[in-house]
Design a protein around this motif. Structure first.
Motif, PDB file in Angstrom:
ATOM      1  N   ASP A  55       0.873  -1.296  -0.086  1.00 48.90           N
ATOM      2  CA  ASP A  55      -0.070   0.130  -0.005  1.00 48.90           C
ATOM      3  C   ASP A  55       0.881   1.435  -0.080  1.00 48.90           C
ATOM      4  OD1 ASP A  55      -2.554  -1.135  -0.149  1.00 48.90           O
ATOM      5  OD2 ASP A  55      -3.005  -0.876   1.919  1.00 48.90           O
ATOM      6  N   LYS A  58      -1.045   4.215  -1.362  1.00 53.75           N
ATOM      7  CA  LYS A  58      -2.458   4.204  -1.117  1.00 53.75           C
ATOM      8  C   LYS A  58      -2.956   5.703  -0.666  1.00 53.75           C
ATOM      9  CE  LYS A  58      -6.598   2.156   0.102  1.00 53.75           C
ATOM     10  NZ  LYS A  58      -7.354   1.555  -0.955  1.00 53.75           N
ATOM     11  N   ASP A  82     -12.258   2.159 -11.388  1.00 51.09           N
ATOM     12  CA  ASP A  82     -12.274   2.552  -9.937  1.00 51.09           C
ATOM     13  C   ASP A  82     -10.800   3.093  -9.423  1.00 51.09           C
ATOM     14  OD1 ASP A  82     -12.502   2.879  -7.473  1.00 51.09           O
ATOM     15  OD2 ASP A  82     -13.959   1.118  -7.201  1.00 51.09           O
ATOM     16  N   GLU A  84      -9.736   3.226  -6.622  1.00 46.48           N
ATOM     17  CA  GLU A  84      -9.362   2.627  -5.597  1.00 46.48           C
ATOM     18  C   GLU A  84      -8.178   1.532  -6.019  1.00 46.48           C
ATOM     19  OE1 GLU A  84      -9.960   2.269  -2.026  1.00 46.48           O
ATOM     20  OE2 GLU A  84     -10.664   4.087  -2.625  1.00 46.48           O
ATOM     21  N   THR A 114      -4.738  -5.964  -5.425  1.00 45.18           N
ATOM     22  CA  THR A 114      -6.217  -5.560  -5.255  1.00 45.18           C
ATOM     23  C   THR A 114      -6.869  -6.142  -6.394  1.00 45.18           C
ATOM     24  OG1 THR A 114      -5.470  -3.475  -6.666  1.00 45.18           O
ATOM     25  CG2 THR A 114      -5.647  -2.975  -4.348  1.00 45.18           C
TER      26      THR A 114
END
Length: 198
Positions: A55, A58, A82, A84, A114
């Motif tokens: 991450d 992130k 997305d 994310e 992910t």
């Protein structure tokens, strides 16, 4: 080419990228990844390192990640999908340039933690599942995925990805194609091998 950082320097750099809750999650993923690696025969040091790094981007601003992804010719479906998902693909790029990570297995584990992908390596599966089951996670079904992870890594990963797909559909959000393909790949492989354990 830059020299890779030692463990303490690397952790300090990771810590500087994120707020405390995300850092605690990161430590949890690293520990869970090490445990899963020991259980299933992956390299525990690589798994732990990929967990520390997964991450890295992130908490970065989305425009900064977008710029990195565009500069490295990432697929249009990712850029239009997305946001994310962006941190994993950006992170796989940045850990090379900023931290001197050169191990392709670790880079790939960060990139696909992910989304998953077809034909995931053992290390990729370990890191992806660790991200779902680390001790700080609390969502409906996490206990079942943790239990599965002790018996059948592929079953745990398929269940986790299936839950993500279902969640996205219920929220009327797009499902990234790699995730659907990864899920289908796991289920069809296990079907040919006689199904999941547990």
């Amino acid at each position: 080419m830059m020299e890779p950082l030692d463990r303490e320097a690397l952790l300090a750099r990771v810590r500087a990228q994120m707020h405390d809750k995300r850092y605690q999650h990161t430590l949890g993923v690293a520990e869970s990844a090490r445990q899963l690696a020991l259980l299933y025969g992956a390299d525990p040091d690589k798994a732990e390192l990929a967990g520390f790094l997964h991450d890295y981007c992130k908490c970065w601003p989305v425009d900064k990640m977008f710029e990195i992804l565009v500069r490295h010719d990432m697929p249009t479906e990712l850029l239009q999908g997305d946001k994310e998902l962006w941190h994993s693909f950006a992170g796989a790029i940045v850990i090379q340039s900023e931290l001197g990570v050169t191990d392709p297995e670790i880079i790939q584990a960060v990139r696909y933690h992910t989304t998953g992908r077809v034909g995931m390596t053992l290390l990729e599966k370990v890191v992806c599942v660790a991200d779902y089951i680390e001790p700080n996670r609390d969502f409906p079904g996490v206990g079942m995925i943790r239990a599965l992870a002790e018996k059948d890594l592929d079953a745990a990963l398929a269940t986790a990805l299936g839950g993500t797909i279902q969640f996205l559909i219920e929220k009327h959000k797009t499902v990234y194609p790699l995730t659907l393909l990864a899920y289908n790949d796991l289920v069809s492989r296990k079907g040919r091998e006689g199904g999941f354990n547990g």
